[in-house]
Design a protein around this motif. Structure first.
Motif, PDB file in Angstrom:
ATOM      1  N   PRO A 128      -3.700 -34.908  13.178  1.00 20.37           N
ATOM      2  CA  PRO A 128      -4.912 -35.403  13.838  1.00 20.37           C
ATOM      3  C   PRO A 128      -4.779 -35.429  15.360  1.00 20.37           C
ATOM      4  CG  PRO A 128      -3.654 -37.244  12.987  1.00 20.37           C
ATOM      5  CD  PRO A 128      -2.908 -36.011  12.576  1.00 20.37           C
ATOM      6  N   MET A 129      -5.889 -35.162  16.035  1.00 22.69           N
ATOM      7  CA  MET A 129      -5.985 -35.300  17.490  1.00 22.69           C
ATOM      8  C   MET A 129      -7.356 -35.893  17.811  1.00 22.69           C
ATOM      9  SD  MET A 129      -4.246 -31.810  19.024  1.00 22.69           S
ATOM     10  CE  MET A 129      -5.552 -30.767  18.409  1.00 22.69           C
ATOM     11  N   THR A 130      -7.403 -36.736  18.815  1.00 22.40           N
ATOM     12  CA  THR A 130      -8.659 -37.360  19.226  1.00 22.40           C
ATOM     13  C   THR A 130      -9.252 -36.619  20.410  1.00 22.40           C
ATOM     14  OG1 THR A 130      -7.881 -39.530  18.480  1.00 22.40           O
ATOM     15  CG2 THR A 130      -9.747 -39.505  20.002  1.00 22.40           C
ATOM     16  N   ILE A 131     -10.547 -36.361  20.352  1.00 21.26           N
ATOM     17  CA  ILE A 131     -11.236 -35.718  21.480  1.00 21.26           C
ATOM     18  C   ILE A 131     -11.475 -36.790  22.546  1.00 21.26           C
ATOM     19  CG2 ILE A 131     -13.316 -34.502  22.221  1.00 21.26           C
ATOM     20  CD1 ILE A 131     -13.536 -33.421  19.342  1.00 21.26           C
ATOM     21  N   GLY A 132     -10.754 -36.695  23.634  1.00 20.25           N
ATOM     22  CA  GLY A 132     -10.854 -37.706  24.686  1.00 20.25           C
ATOM     23  C   GLY A 132     -11.880 -37.393  25.756  1.00 20.25           C
ATOM     24  N   GLY A 133     -12.250 -36.132  25.897  1.00 19.23           N
ATOM     25  CA  GLY A 133     -13.209 -35.751  26.927  1.00 19.23           C
ATOM     26  C   GLY A 133     -13.795 -34.385  26.668  1.00 19.23           C
ATOM     27  N   ILE A 134     -14.905 -34.104  27.347  1.00 19.41           N
ATOM     28  CA  ILE A 134     -15.589 -32.820  27.228  1.00 19.41           C
ATOM     29  C   ILE A 134     -15.855 -32.276  28.625  1.00 19.41           C
ATOM     30  CG2 ILE A 134     -17.643 -31.617  26.378  1.00 19.41           C
ATOM     31  CD1 ILE A 134     -17.907 -33.736  24.238  1.00 19.41           C
TER      32      ILE A 134
ATOM     33  N   TRP B 222       1.665 -31.804  18.109  1.00 23.56           N
ATOM     34  CA  TRP B 222       0.673 -31.720  19.171  1.00 23.56           C
ATOM     35  C   TRP B 222       0.333 -33.110  19.692  1.00 23.56           C
ATOM     36  CZ3 TRP B 222      -1.210 -27.183  21.223  1.00 23.56           C
ATOM     37  CH2 TRP B 222      -0.812 -26.021  20.572  1.00 23.56           C
ATOM     38  N   PRO B 223      -0.178 -33.199  20.920  1.00 21.22           N
ATOM     39  CA  PRO B 223      -0.528 -34.503  21.496  1.00 21.22           C
ATOM     40  C   PRO B 223      -1.625 -35.206  20.694  1.00 21.22           C
ATOM     41  CG  PRO B 223      -0.438 -32.820  23.199  1.00 21.22           C
ATOM     42  CD  PRO B 223      -0.383 -32.107  21.889  1.00 21.22           C
ATOM     43  N   ASP B 224      -1.745 -36.513  20.915  1.00 19.76           N
ATOM     44  CA  ASP B 224      -2.739 -37.307  20.196  1.00 19.76           C
ATOM     45  C   ASP B 224      -4.148 -37.120  20.765  1.00 19.76           C
ATOM     46  OD1 ASP B 224      -0.738 -38.354  18.602  1.00 19.76           O
ATOM     47  OD2 ASP B 224      -0.340 -40.005  19.995  1.00 19.76           O
ATOM     48  N   LYS B 225      -4.241 -36.742  22.048  1.00 19.56           N
ATOM     49  CA  LYS B 225      -5.544 -36.668  22.717  1.00 19.56           C
ATOM     50  C   LYS B 225      -5.719 -35.314  23.383  1.00 19.56           C
ATOM     51  CE  LYS B 225      -6.272 -39.090  26.528  1.00 19.56           C
ATOM     52  NZ  LYS B 225      -6.567 -40.228  27.429  1.00 19.56           N
ATOM     53  N   ILE B 226      -6.934 -34.766  23.321  1.00 20.27           N
ATOM     54  CA  ILE B 226      -7.237 -33.475  23.947  1.00 20.27           C
ATOM     55  C   ILE B 226      -8.585 -33.556  24.659  1.00 20.27           C
ATOM     56  CG2 ILE B 226      -5.916 -32.091  22.313  1.00 20.27           C
ATOM     57  CD1 ILE B 226      -8.582 -31.491  20.859  1.00 20.27           C
ATOM     58  N   ILE B 227      -8.825 -32.572  25.515  1.00 20.01           N
ATOM     59  CA  ILE B 227     -10.132 -32.365  26.135  1.00 20.01           C
ATOM     60  C   ILE B 227     -10.635 -30.999  25.680  1.00 20.01           C
ATOM     61  CG2 ILE B 227     -11.358 -31.993  28.326  1.00 20.01           C
ATOM     62  CD1 ILE B 227      -9.460 -33.968  29.637  1.00 20.01           C
ATOM     63  N   ILE B 228     -11.911 -30.906  25.342  1.00 19.52           N
ATOM     64  CA  ILE B 228     -12.470 -29.637  24.863  1.00 19.52           C
ATOM     65  C   ILE B 228     -13.717 -29.273  25.663  1.00 19.52           C
ATOM     66  CG2 ILE B 228     -11.571 -30.030  22.541  1.00 19.52           C
ATOM     67  CD1 ILE B 228     -14.422 -30.741  21.655  1.00 19.52           C
ATOM     68  N   THR B 229     -14.127 -28.033  25.554  1.00 15.36           N
ATOM     69  CA  THR B 229     -15.361 -27.587  26.206  1.00 15.36           C
ATOM     70  C   THR B 229     -16.581 -27.997  25.382  1.00 15.36           C
ATOM     71  OG1 THR B 229     -15.215 -25.450  25.097  1.00 15.36           O
ATOM     72  CG2 THR B 229     -14.272 -25.602  27.314  1.00 15.36           C
ATOM     73  N   LYS B 230     -17.714 -28.019  26.035  1.00 17.80           N
ATOM     74  CA  LYS B 230     -18.974 -28.320  25.352  1.00 17.80           C
ATOM     75  C   LYS B 230     -19.227 -27.311  24.236  1.00 17.80           C
ATOM     76  CE  LYS B 230     -23.964 -28.661  26.271  1.00 17.80           C
ATOM     77  NZ  LYS B 230     -25.007 -28.577  27.340  1.00 17.80           N
ATOM     78  N   SER B 231     -18.921 -26.049  24.482  1.00 16.13           N
ATOM     79  CA  SER B 231     -19.114 -25.008  23.480  1.00 16.13           C
ATOM     80  C   SER B 231     -18.290 -25.286  22.229  1.00 16.13           C
ATOM     81  CB  SER B 231     -18.747 -23.637  24.057  1.00 16.13           C
ATOM     82  OG  SER B 231     -18.816 -22.624  23.089  1.00 16.13           O
TER      83      SER B 231
END
Length: 414
Positions: free
Chosen positions: A203-209, A168-177
């Motif tokens: 591991p993946m880093t949360i890059g944005g919400i 999986w990619p190193d960085k992801i964007i997730i929802t506030k929920s």
């Protein structure tokens, strides 16, 4: 209500109750009918309200101006990567199109991809379920979602995924929920930059919400747990989601289908559908349930009211001479009406109290068997009041008829 009226009612309750005990079967049947009606109606109203709230939830995207379609390539000369890039360039440069991208699943469509994320590595730790959308750097604009923390994807973040890709990619964007589900003890703004784990240890880093985006599964209790993964899919079968300028969706849908069909003869286009149509199809079962339950409630209410009318009318016909005697002894028409109204109130009270117990019991069964939500407490007293009113309205006609019986009827022997 005046003190005189209250005193009269209190004085009459005893005789009315004793009179009912002499005709227990009829009163008992009406009470049972009221109890069953209340049980079904209250639980039905709760289910209808719950389903209606689900149907009214916002998906987070511009549904009015968004549609999608699928492309299935074929032949030895078909190159999926080249075809996808050419299609996206064509779509994004088309007048009236706000943006477009390839995507693996469609929100509220009923079909998609899910994974589990953990805040600590290791198979021994529980994860949080999330829907996965594979998107590119145009995702936020195409979906019309708002980035409320962190950074959006850029072109260098996007990678290609084929059938053999297992990482999986190193960085992801997730929802506030999802941020709140993963880190319930933290402020959601502070989640940016934190590490989560997929496949137990990767591991993946949360890059944005982003503010809001719904998963494909409308009945899922975590429907707003969504992850955006920066990937394009190297597959012959692909799906494009397109957002148009306001009011131009229906105009552009056939044009885009024809344009893509003519641009590449080595593929088949299928499944073109608007997000509004998708919402309607996804909630079709809820809509049907609401209609069925509404019909049942109306029928039950009418049947119960007719039962009350029938019993009261029978009672009036059986007691004509008794009523005439009361009228001859000075009872007013209002007193006769009040007698039957109080009689019904006693029967209805027994029915709604029993109905309250049945309502709670049925809800417990629905919660355990069908995983429905627990009924809110105020539905029960509201249901009791409604059934009381139905009973009073239903009995009023026969009571008025009884009040018109003349005093002279008391002297008749036949």
């Amino acid at each position: 209500m005046s003190n005189t009226t209250k005193t009269a009612i209190n004085w009459e309750v005893g005789p009315i109750f004793r009179a009912l005990m002499r005709n227990k079967v009829g009163a008992f049947l009406i009470a049972i009918q009221i109890a069953v009606t209340m049980t079904i109606i209250v639980n039905s109203v709760f289910i209808i309200v719950e389903r209606s709230h689900k149907m009214q939830r916002e998906s987070g995207i511009d549904e009015d101006n968004t549609f999608y379609l699928s492309s299935l390539g074929f032949g030895n000369n078909f190159n999926a990567k080249v075809s996808i890039q050419e299609d996206l360039n064509l779509l994004r440069n088309l007048p009236g199109v706000v943006d477009a991208m390839q995507i693996n699943a469609i929100p509220i469509s009923g079909s998609g991809w899910s994974m589990s994320l953990q805040t600590q590595p290791g198979a021994e730790y529980d994860g949080v379920g999330t829907a996965v959308y594979m998107v590119d750097q145009n995702a936020l604009n195409t979906l019309d979602v708002e980035l409320i923390a962190g950074e959006k994807f850029v072109a260098t973040d996007i990678r290609w995924r084929d059938e053999s890709t297992g990482t999986w990619p190193d960085k992801i964007i997730i929802t506030k929920s999802l941020a709140l589900s993963l880190f319930p003890d933290d402020e959601w703004q502070t989640v940016v930059g934190k590490t989560v784990y997929i496949n137990d240890v990767e591991p993946m880093t949360i890059g944005g919400i982003i503010d809001q985006l719904q998963a494909p599964w409308t009945d899922w209790d975590k429907v707003e747990n969504v992850m955006l993964s920066p990937e394009q899919m190297d597959q012959e079968s692909t799906r494009y989601i397109i957002r148009t300028e306001a009011g131009r969706r229906d105009e552009l849908m056939p044009q885009i289908e024809e344009l893509l069909a003519n641009s590449n003869k080595n593929r088949i286009l299928k499944g073109m559908r608007s997000l509004q149509e998708t919402r309607e199809r996804s909630y079709r079962g809820h809509t049907a349930m609401i209609k069925i339950l509404s019909t049942i409630m109306v029928i039950l209410t009418i049947v119960t009211a007719l039962g009350i009318v029938g019993m009261a009318s029978f009672s009036v016909n059986q007691r004509k001479k008794q009523i005439g005697t009361r009228r001859a002894l000075g009872a007013s028409q209002a007193a006769i009406v009040r007698y039957f109204m109080v009689e019904n109130l006693l029967i209805s009270t027994v029915g709604v109290v029993f109905g309250a117990l049945l309502t709670i019991g049925l809800n417990i069964v629905l919660v355990n068997v069908f995983n429905l939500a627990k009924i809110d407490w105020y539905y029960v007293p509201i249901g009791m009041i409604v059934l009381w009113l139905v009973g009073q309205i239903a009995v009023f006609g026969p009571a008025k008829k009884a009040a018109t019986i003349p005093p002279a009827l008391a002297t008749r022997t036949v």
